[in-house]
Every structure is written in structure tokens, then in C-alpha cells.
Write an enzyme that holds these catalytic residues in place. Structure first.
Site, PDB file in Angstrom:
ATOM      1  N   GLY A 248       0.428   4.762   0.442  1.00  0.00           N
ATOM      2  CA  GLY A 248       1.689   5.393   0.048  1.00  0.00           C
ATOM      3  C   GLY A 248       2.885   5.028   0.912  1.00  0.00           C
ATOM      4  O   GLY A 248       3.939   5.650   0.803  1.00  0.00           O
TER       5      GLY A 248
ATOM      6  N   SER B 130      -0.935   0.879  -1.061  1.00  0.00           N
ATOM      7  CA  SER B 130       0.351   0.294  -1.488  1.00  0.00           C
ATOM      8  C   SER B 130       0.209  -0.983  -2.313  1.00  0.00           C
ATOM      9  O   SER B 130       1.032  -1.896  -2.194  1.00  0.00           O
ATOM     10  CB  SER B 130       1.261   0.053  -0.272  1.00  0.00           C
ATOM     11  OG  SER B 130       1.637   1.283   0.309  1.00  0.00           O
TER      12      SER B 130
HETATM   13  P1  PGA Z   1      -1.371   4.112  -2.876  1.00  0.00           P
HETATM   14  O1  PGA Z   1      -2.706   4.972  -2.690  1.00  0.00           O
HETATM   15  O2  PGA Z   1      -1.694   2.989  -3.824  1.00  0.00           O
HETATM   16  O3  PGA Z   1      -0.362   5.077  -3.450  1.00  0.00           O
HETATM   17  O4  PGA Z   1      -0.975   3.604  -1.529  1.00  0.00           O
HETATM   18  C1  PGA Z   1      -3.957   4.348  -2.609  1.00  0.00           C
HETATM   19  C2  PGA Z   1      -5.016   5.382  -2.385  1.00  0.00           C
HETATM   20  O5  PGA Z   1      -4.734   6.402  -1.762  1.00  0.00           O
HETATM   21  O6  PGA Z   1      -6.152   5.219  -2.827  1.00  0.00           O
END
Ligand code: PGA
Length: 259
Positions: free
Chosen positions: A174, A214
Site C-alpha cells: 500500500g 504495490s
Molecule cells: P497492495 O496490497 O497491492 O495494496 O500493496 C497487497 C497486499 O496487501 O496483499
């Protein structure tokens, strides 16, 4: 060759109406493009409140999973759901040890290991999440951390069935930041070596090692170009169908699986 896994982790998002609109859009996109449908193994992991919305649209196009479970088969655990119950409602995958659960709900390696063992016992496929914190990376402790989480997480697994390990650096989730494709490939190779050493090489080699943290349509291709990356676990970018479809497009170069 098995297709790469593309796993959507919706986390605590999507009300039922939104989930329905999502499934309608995804379903029609996959039906219209059989090559895209086959390019990856699609796995949707919604909050449990939306699970029944996703089922009618499934039609062999995707598998379903759950974001968490308890480690017991059943009993007096108010508010909890066991892997056997998840199997009962049509889940095939269960995430264990996501860093948000380790962080916000105090899940230890031991608890994660117990969950993984029960997931396997229930005949489901665990998606074991492991990954280092930023400070651990700075101290050069990434491999140590990963090895510990992997060994503890798999401690109770007695038989070698389908297994997914998700390498998710905590600092990448995130945040918009990611390791380089080179670093991810190195860690994935190390994970596979540990799996081969702990279990059998045959089992270690058939496990899927996916990357999460991400991932979005603009950076997916560079990671997908590495053969060590057997798929993605996608959070934020999985919430928009177009974005999620574009991530699958990153695996264009791979040989599609024979149906
Ligand atoms: P994100 O989350 O792609 O929003 O970084 C990945 C995850 O927590 O599995």
C-alpha cells in the site's frame, strides 16, 4: 506449464452491490477474451460478506478464497470461521499470515503455522504471506526473516499438496514502493531453495511463489518478466476491474497453459 496466479485481495472493501458490478464486468471481459482468461489462474479473495455474490459468476473462470481463518476445525470461538467452513462455502484458497493480521491482530508465527496446518487439513490451499519490515531490510536481515516465517509457517504441514507462498515486503504494501525486479527474483529463488530443502525438491519446485506489495498495471510487466515470479497478490489495484485485467496482461509473454 501452470499459468501464473493472479490473486485479488480485496481486504475490507466492496459492499455487495459493488462486488456484483465488479463480477459482471470481470465475467464479461473474460468471456470475451478466452486468451486473457487463460493467461493466469484468477483467484478472487473478497470479504466473506461478498462471497455468495461472486459464486454465480464463477463458471470455471476463477477460484475463490478467504482472507483469514481460525486454526481449529470448530468449537467455542465466537466470531471465528474455520478452514473446513470455508471449504464448505466453496473457497479453495486461504491467506495466512498477511502482514496486516500480524500487525493489527498480533498474529505470531506460531499462530500462522497452526492456521496453515488446518488449511491443508481441510483440503484447501494456503497462501502463506511472508516479508520483512523496512528496518529489517536496512539491517540486512531480509533472508533471515523470510526463512523464519517460512519454516514456522509450514511447521505443521505434513503432506506436500498445492502451496502458495506470497513474498510481501511489509514496507511495499500500500505504499507505492517496491523492491527491484532483480531483488524480488533473488528472494523468490531463496524461498524456493528453502522449500526444496525443508520438504522434497519435487514439492518445493511445484509450489507457487508470488509477489505482493504495490503491484499495479504500470509496474507489473517488469516483475512478470522474471520466471521466478509465479504470480501476484494484489491489494489496492485489484479493486478496479480494468486495472486488474491490465495486470494479467503483464504475463502476455508467458506460454499460455493448455486447457
Ligand atoms: P497492495 O496490497 O497491492 O495494496 O500493496 C497487497 C497486499 O496487501 O496483499
Amino acid at each position: 506449464m501452470r499459468p501464473p496466479l493472479l490473486i485479488a485481495n480485496w481486504k475490507m472493501n466492496m459492499f455487495r452491490e459493488e462486488a456484483k458490478a465488479y463480477c459482471q464486468e470481470l465475467h464479461s471481459a473474460l468471456v470475451q477474451s478466452p486468451s486473457l482468461a487463460k493467461r493466469v489462474a484468477w483467484i478472487l479473495i473478497p470479504p466473506l460478506t461478498a462471497l455468495d455474490i461472486l459464486k454465480p459468476f464463477q463458471k470455471g473462470l476463477y477460484s475463490l478464497g478467504a482472507q483469514n481463518c481460525h486454526w481449529e476445525k470448530g468449537g467455542a470461538y465466537t466470531g471465528e470461521i474455520s478452514p473446513f467452513m470455508l471449504a464448505d462455502v466453496g473457497c479453495r484458497y486461504v491467506i495466512a499470515g498477511h502482514s496486516e493480521r500480524r500487525m493489527h491482530f498480533g498474529e505470531s508465527d506460531e499462530v500462522v503455522g497452526r492456521k496453515v496446518a488446518t488449511i491443508v487439513e481441510a483440503g484447501l490451499v494456503p497462501i502463506l504471506c511472508i516479508g520483512e519490515q523496512w528496518a529489517e531490510r536496512e539491517r540486512g536481515e531480509t533472508l533471515q526473516k523470510i526463512e523464519r516465517q517460512l519454516l514456522e509457517g509450514l511447521r505443521g504441514v505434513k503432506k506436500g499438496g498445492e502451496m502458495v507462498v506470497a513474498y510481501e515486503p511489509v514496507w511495499a504494501i500500500g505504499s507505492g514502493k517496491t523492491p527491484s525486479a532483480e531483488e524480488i527474483a533473488d528472494i523468490h529463488r531463496a524461498i524456493r531453495q528453502i522449500l526444496c530443502a525443508k520438504f522434497s525438491p519435487a514439492w518445493g519446485n511445484q509450489a507457487s511463489v508470488v509477489y505482493g506489495g504495490s503491484v499495479h498495471s504500470q509496474n507489473a510487466a517488469q516483475f512478470a518478466s522474471r520466471p521466478e515470479v509465479n504470480g501476484f497478490l494484489v491489494g489496492g489495484a485489484s479493486l478496479k476491474v480494468k486495472e486488474f485485467l491490465a495486470i494479467a496482461g503483464a504475463f502476455r509473454w508467458r506460454v499460455p497453459a493448455k486447457s
